[in-house]
Design an enzyme around this catalytic site. Structure first.
Site, PDB file in Angstrom:
ATOM      1  N   ASN A 135      -5.887 -37.588 -10.025  1.00 31.04           N
ATOM      2  CA  ASN A 135      -6.312 -36.324  -9.421  1.00 31.04           C
ATOM      3  C   ASN A 135      -7.704 -36.527  -8.825  1.00 31.04           C
ATOM      4  OD1 ASN A 135      -7.129 -33.744  -8.792  1.00 31.04           O
ATOM      5  ND2 ASN A 135      -7.204 -33.012 -10.910  1.00 31.04           N
ATOM      6  N   TRP A 136      -7.755 -36.606  -7.505  1.00 29.99           N
ATOM      7  CA  TRP A 136      -9.038 -36.888  -6.844  1.00 29.99           C
ATOM      8  C   TRP A 136      -9.970 -35.673  -6.837  1.00 29.99           C
ATOM      9  CZ3 TRP A 136      -7.405 -39.783  -1.682  1.00 29.99           C
ATOM     10  CH2 TRP A 136      -6.734 -40.971  -2.030  1.00 29.99           C
ATOM     11  N   LYS A 137      -9.444 -34.502  -7.134  1.00 35.41           N
ATOM     12  CA  LYS A 137     -10.233 -33.258  -7.065  1.00 35.41           C
ATOM     13  C   LYS A 137     -10.839 -33.132  -5.660  1.00 35.41           C
ATOM     14  CE  LYS A 137     -10.681 -33.499 -12.005  1.00 35.41           C
ATOM     15  NZ  LYS A 137     -11.393 -33.150 -13.221  1.00 35.41           N
ATOM     16  N   HIS A 170      -4.309 -26.417 -13.059  1.00 38.09           N
ATOM     17  CA  HIS A 170      -5.416 -27.243 -13.569  1.00 38.09           C
ATOM     18  C   HIS A 170      -6.496 -26.318 -14.128  1.00 38.09           C
ATOM     19  CE1 HIS A 170      -8.755 -30.029 -13.790  1.00 38.09           C
ATOM     20  NE2 HIS A 170      -7.862 -30.997 -13.754  1.00 38.09           N
ATOM     21  N   GLU A 208      -9.545 -26.343 -13.820  1.00 37.09           N
ATOM     22  CA  GLU A 208     -10.562 -25.971 -12.833  1.00 37.09           C
ATOM     23  C   GLU A 208     -10.071 -24.840 -11.927  1.00 37.09           C
ATOM     24  OE1 GLU A 208     -11.255 -29.967 -11.432  1.00 37.09           O
ATOM     25  OE2 GLU A 208     -12.089 -30.452 -13.402  1.00 37.09           O
ATOM     26  N   GLU A 266      -4.471 -31.439 -20.943  1.00 36.65           N
ATOM     27  CA  GLU A 266      -5.862 -31.794 -20.642  1.00 36.65           C
ATOM     28  C   GLU A 266      -6.790 -30.861 -21.407  1.00 36.65           C
ATOM     29  OE1 GLU A 266      -6.162 -33.981 -16.627  1.00 36.65           O
ATOM     30  OE2 GLU A 266      -6.273 -31.847 -16.199  1.00 36.65           O
ATOM     31  N   GLY A 318     -14.020 -34.769 -17.659  1.00 33.73           N
ATOM     32  CA  GLY A 318     -15.260 -35.160 -17.001  1.00 33.73           C
ATOM     33  C   GLY A 318     -16.455 -35.237 -17.937  1.00 33.73           C
ATOM     34  N   SER A 322     -11.037 -37.798 -19.417  1.00 32.11           N
ATOM     35  CA  SER A 322     -11.864 -38.999 -19.621  1.00 32.11           C
ATOM     36  C   SER A 322     -11.024 -40.246 -19.927  1.00 32.11           C
ATOM     37  CB  SER A 322     -12.925 -38.756 -20.701  1.00 32.11           C
ATOM     38  OG  SER A 322     -13.790 -37.701 -20.304  1.00 32.11           O
ATOM     39  N   GLY A 333      -8.898 -38.232 -13.698  1.00 28.98           N
ATOM     40  CA  GLY A 333      -9.798 -37.660 -12.712  1.00 28.98           C
ATOM     41  C   GLY A 333     -10.752 -38.715 -12.180  1.00 28.98           C
ATOM     42  N   GLY A 334     -11.973 -38.734 -12.719  1.00 27.60           N
ATOM     43  CA  GLY A 334     -13.040 -39.604 -12.224  1.00 27.60           C
ATOM     44  C   GLY A 334     -12.618 -41.050 -12.004  1.00 27.60           C
TER      45      GLY A 334
HETATM   46  P1  13P Z   1     -11.567 -36.862 -15.905  1.00 28.61           P
HETATM   47  O1  13P Z   1     -10.619 -38.035 -15.999  1.00 28.61           O
HETATM   48  O2  13P Z   1     -12.640 -37.057 -14.887  1.00 28.61           O
HETATM   49  O3  13P Z   1     -12.061 -36.447 -17.252  1.00 28.61           O
HETATM   50  O4  13P Z   1     -10.688 -35.626 -15.338  1.00 28.61           O
HETATM   51  C1  13P Z   1      -9.496 -35.296 -15.938  1.00 28.61           C
HETATM   52  C2  13P Z   1      -8.793 -34.323 -15.068  1.00 28.61           C
HETATM   53  O5  13P Z   1      -9.199 -33.190 -14.959  1.00 28.61           O
HETATM   54  C3  13P Z   1      -7.609 -34.787 -14.336  1.00 28.61           C
HETATM   55  O6  13P Z   1      -6.905 -33.710 -13.795  1.00 28.61           O
END
Ligand code: 13P
Length: 264
Positions: free
Chosen positions: A14-16, A106, A108, A176, A182, A222, A243-244
């Site tokens: 997930n590149w956000k 998600h 977010e 998640e 993050g 993470s 994510g990251g």
């Molecule tokens: P991180 O891997 O950056 O913690 O993010 C997880 C995430 O929200 C994937 O959708």
């Protein structure tokens, strides 16, 4: 009857809100080459990227032209199909771009855009209507964890998201924990297993036992190449939503190569 061994592990990036369409092309190329160098076997693991909407056409064209073994999807969709909904994106448009998947709910979006369980459910139904597999994101905040315990919130969110979904509909569920996204704080593999098993039971209740056995349940929060193996050793964790670390093609390819570490 589907068993755990039949569920193809799924590693999703997930590149956000990162990478424009030119940067997206560079990342997908490098990811595909890195996986190829590492003798990645798409039969053993499915790898997917979830870029921003504006990158999807470029990613589609590249994957199609170079025949990369990568799936892709969007990060959100509208609960509506078309009409006067300024700024929204229909599942029909995503399907026309060959998206296989779409993230729904998600944290977010739930937190930053006020998406309730009802909105998430409407989006899941919209995805299904358009032939997209929803990757339904569930997870508790730290306060909810203290108040309700480990599995209560993810289970309730899973059931709410699946209301009105027909048996036999393919879905993916990603657990998640909000406190792990993050932050560098990771759930233990044992906790991910406990919640994964509870989510699978919730799917059996909402759909059928067969659906529960066939559904891939991911852990997210993470995830790195150094901690993926512990999660994938769990019987009810079938992959990761990253994510990251998905923004670094070498690191993400390292996560996709987890069977090497797990020894499966
Ligand atoms: P991180 O891997 O950056 O913690 O993010 C997880 C995430 O929200 C994937 O959708």
């Amino acid at each position: 009857m589907t068993t755990g061994a039949d569920r193809r592990p799924f590693i999703a990036g997930n590149w956000k809100m990162n990478l424009d369409h030119l940067q997206a092309i560079a990342l997908v190329q490098k990811l595909a080459w890195t996986l190829k160098d590492a003798a990645y076997d798409p039969k053993g693991v499915e790898v997917a990227v979830f870029p921003p909407f504006t990158d999807l056409r470029s990613v589609q064209t590249l994957i199609d032209a170079d025949r990369f073994d990568l799936a892709f999807g969007a990060q959100d969709l509208s609960p509506k199909d078309s009409g006067a909904y300024t700024g929204d994106i229909s599942g029909a448009f995503l399907k026309a771009l060959d998206c296989s998947y779409v993230l729904v709910g998600h944290s977010e979006r739930r937190q930053g855009h006020g998406e309730t369980d009802e909105v998430v459910n409407a989006k899941v139904l919209a995805a299904v209507r358009h032939g997209l597999v929803p990757v339904i994101c569930v997870g508790e905040t730290e306060a909810e964890l203290e108040q309700h315990g480990t599995s209560a919130v993810p289970v309730a969110q899973t059931k709410a998201a699946l209301a009105g979904v027909a048996a036999g509909t393919p879905v993916v569920v990603a657990y998640e924990p909000v406190w792990a996204i993050g932050t560098g704080k990771v759930a233990t593999p044992e906790t991910a297993q406990e919640v994964g098993a509870a989510i699978r039971a919730a799917i059996a209740e909402a759909l059928t036992e067969e659906d529960a056995a066939a559904t891939r349940i991911l852990y997210g929060g993470s995830v790195k190449s150094g901690n993926i193996a512990g999660f994938l050793r769990q019987p009810d964790v079938d992959g990761a939503l990253v994510g990251g670390a998905s923004l670094d093609p070498t690191e993400f390819a390292g996560i996709a190569r987890f069977p090497k570490h797990v020894g499966v």
